[in-house]
Write an enzyme that holds these catalytic residues in place. Structure first.
Site: not given
Ligand code: ADP
Ligand code: SF4
Length: 706
Positions: A30, A171, A174, A266
């Site tokens: 991001c 995806y 996370h 992460d």
């Protein structure tokens, strides 16, 4: 040239139908630019491709309005309207010579849908797992919702191919990708074929992977990004489960992208985790599939990268932060310029861009996010426009960066530093617990400055107005830094606190200079809210002081929510035995008593303390600036054309802001005055030509009179 030890990093890797030119892989990350600043993002990604990354990915791309994670600003592929922005990003990545990856995401339980106002979708009825604890619940998906989701994903795959992407992601990582929620026992208690056994929980992931493989039909590679351990033991995805998942699905995608836990796990900061911290979790998983594997670990050392490949942990070196701090990391390793690498310091200021919905910034790389807006480049800068001699006063982050960049432009630079050491606040702060990696901000710049003959560094040279006027400088930049206040002024108190003359009051500067409280009981008053109050509590607690941390905020180091650290800081502080008093402001300090007030009620209470450390605000070191300005009428005779201050000397802020300000000074020196009201390029939403649909309106009176 390149050390042959690193040759292995430059081997091509086949990823299904496409081939990565080397092993450097910029994983999706991001950047706070998303749908609002698409050209900024496109140029930022292009610079990374130019810097040698074989694959450059987008951040997560919302595939449908039911996956709206606003207020965060990510990319969207809700419908065809979003395609031109995505196409531009792919085009710029290709221009830089890399493969373009797109991370398609349906965020499920993570999307509060505040903008679209659609109902969030999840494996079961649950409150959304959003950062802001939004009062929104997700609805348990029906079979028809699941069919819709598969359809939306296919549509997004179609659009990804049409906009030129080479790698299409599924995806499940996370706790952000909705497929993660299906996979995890924590979020999935369904009793149908999508819940219960691992095989059932992995069913939707399998279906979407198979749909995607079929839809791309060899025109792009398919990657699966997956959490390899939720760090919840038997409550979530754990080692045994992930081994089984890869056993079941391992051969379906062309690439596995392993991530650890949630985003906080992460992207752990250097204060809380080392380089390659994920290796123990990833080790052994690659052996369960024939497909290549990418993973991250804040890799900046080429030896560590080689170790990851040779020891069979990874095939591709994944990086988000190292590619932000140095977009040219691969090129520098390839050409043997290891000393020119701008190593990530692991501070997560980059993450704070996303969290504050503002364009990405980086402590080490001031050009990050400015590639399109201001035309800055991490490795190139325009040549000087004059033969001016520039004096930079102060060798903190602002002064070092200004000197380095002015030197690169070709100016003659004198850098004068009052003390015996270079680095200013960074040199001091990097000695605090957990912050040692921050010294890289200094190391990189000093290394670069040493290579330039046109920069002369003067140590132990405290400059005065006379020194400046008597020497032959054309321009002067004051980067003289700041000091912590001793009067308690900050956010809560905008006027000095009542402090008795016999009270022992210390500041962070005192502690960093080695001064320690005389008694054992210390109160730290943190009205700054970034890392300093928490770090100093740790420091003093470790040295055996009885520490109470008082803050008007609801959290310790509250701003570190934006750097993903707030929970780890609190845990460390609890473990260190620090007493924490939140929602309280210090209102008076006497010899052995600190009075605090509840920030809501104003009710006061007292505690005993031998000393108080005030971490509230800083004041610029601007005496030299004031004195020089007072003599402005003498400048012409002294040959002086301009005097400016930058960084903390102008207004104290983050280290990242100081580096940026030093860089800006260097970029703009001698450039024609920019009199545009907005000194950077921006993109403004195009107005729609369609009119909104207005329903026929019945006037209120006529309803009432019926
Ligand atoms: P910033 O974060 O803005 O770069 P720092 O506080 O880190 O600011 O660095 C300021 C540096 O300037 C310190 O190393 C300090 O010793 C130095 N300095 C301050 N005043 C003078 C001066 N008059 N002459 C030379 N160096 C100075
Ligand atoms: Fe690394 Fe900090 Fe830059 Fe992020 S902001 S890339 S953590 S140096």
């Amino acid at each position: 040239m390149r050390d042959p030890r690193y040759d292995i990093l430059f081997e091509p890797v086949k990823i299904g139908p496409v081939t990565a030119r080397n092993r450097f892989f910029q994983v999706p990350h991001c950047n706070g630019m998303g749908y609002r600043d698409p050209s900024s993002q496109a140029y930022m990604r292009q610079v990374k491709a130019e810097g040698g990354w074989a694959v450059v990915c987008t951040e997560q791309v919302e595939i449908h309005p039911t996956s709206d994670i606003g207020p965060f600003i990510e990319l969207r592929l809700w419908d065809d309207q979003d395609m031109p922005a995505l196409a531009k990003i792919a085009e710029k990545i290709h221009e830089g010579g890399a493969l373009a990856g797109i991370e398609l995401a349906h965020n499920g339980l993570n999307s509060p849908n505040l903008i679209s106002r659609e109902t969030p979708l999840a494996p079961q009825h649950l409150p959304v797992v959003s950062w802001h604890l939004d009062p929104v619940q997700a609805r348990a998906m029906t079979k028809s919702d699941i069919a819709d989701l598969r359809h939306w994903h296919l549509e997004a795959v179609r659009r990804s191919l049409a906009t030129g992407y080479d790698i299409v992601y599924v995806y499940a990582g996370h706790c952000l990708g909705g497929l993660h929620h299906f996979l995890s026992r924590r979020y999935n208690n369904r009793t149908d074929e999508y819940g219960g056994t691992l095989e059932n929980r992995a069913r939707l992931l399998r279906e979407i992977l198979e749909d995607t493989v079929e839809a791309v039909d060899g025109r792009a590679a398919v990657a699966c990004r997956i959490t390899i351990d939720e760090l919840l033991g038997d409550e979530g995805i754990n080692r045994a489960e992930i081994e089984d998942v890869i056993g079941m699905l391992g051969e379906i995608p062309d690439l596995w992208d392993f991530v650890l836990g949630s985003w906080e796990d992460d992207s752990v900061t250097s204060r809380f985790g080392p380089e390659a911290g994920q290796e123990p979790y990833a080790r052994g998983l690659k052996q369960l599939t024939t497909k290549p594997v990418v993973g991250v670990g804040r890799f900046t050392s080429p030896d560590m990268m080689v170790h990851q490949i040779k020891s069979g942990v990874l095939d591709l070196i994944g990086a988000a932060r190292p590619s932000i701090a140095d977009p040219f990391l691969p090129k520098k390793i390839e050409t043997g310029q290891l000393e020119d690498i701008r190593e990530c310091i692991g501070c997560n200021i980059c993450v704070s861009g996303d969290f504050t919905m503002s364009p990405i910034r980086c402590t080490q790389n001031p050009t990050m996010g400015e590639e399109f807006r201001r035309g800055w480049h991490p490795e190139r800068i325009r040549p000087k426009r004059s033969d001016s001699h520039v004096l930079v006063v102060g060798a903190g982050p602002a002064g070092l960066e200004a000197a380095r960049s002015l030197g690169n432009r070709g100016y003659t630079v004198s850098l004068a530093e009052a003390t015996r050491v270079l680095g200013g606040r960074v040199e001091r702060e990097s000695k605090l617990p957990g912050l040692s990696a921050w010294i890289r901000v200094v190391d990189y710049r000093v290394q670069q400055i040493r290579k330039l003959d046109n920069i002369e560094v003067f140590m132990q040279s405290e400059m005065t107005v006379d020194d400046i006027m008597e020497n032959d400088f054309d321009h002067v930049l004051l980067a003289t830094g700041s000091h912590w206040r001793r009067d308690g002024v900050g956010r809560w108190h905008t006027h000095p606190l009542p402090i008795a003359p016999d009270a022992e009051v210390l500041t962070p500067d005192d502690l960093m200079a080695g001064v320690r409280p005389q008694g054992r009981r210390v109160a730290i008053y943190d009205d700054d809210h970034y890392y300093m109050g928490g770090v100093l509590s740790e420091l003093l607690a470790a040295e055996g002081f009885d520490v109470t941390l008082i803050t008007p905020a609801a959290h310790v180091s509250q701003w570190t929510i934006h750097t993903l650290e707030v929970e780890r800081i609190r845990k460390r502080i609890i473990r260190a035995g620090v007493d924490v008093k939140t929602n309280a402001a210090v209102t008076a300090i006497t010899g052995d008593t600190v009075t605090t007030a509840c920030v809501f009620t104003g009710d006061e209470s007292e505690m005993q303390a031998d000393a108080v450390v005030l971490v509230t605000a800083r004041l610029p070191e601007n005496q030299l600036l004031d004195a020089l300005q007072a003599r402005e009428s003498d400048w012409a005779a002294a040959g002086l054309k301009s005097v400016q201050a930058a960084g903390d000397a102008w207004a104290p802020a983050t280290i990242a802001a100081a580096v940026w300000a030093g860089h800006r000074y260097a970029e703009e020196l001698d450039e024609p005055a920019d009199d545009r009201p907005v000194p950077f390029r921006r993109e403004v939403t195009e107005l729609s030509t369609e009119a909104g649909v207005l329903l026929p309106i019945t006037p209120v009176e006529s309803v009432n009179s019926r």
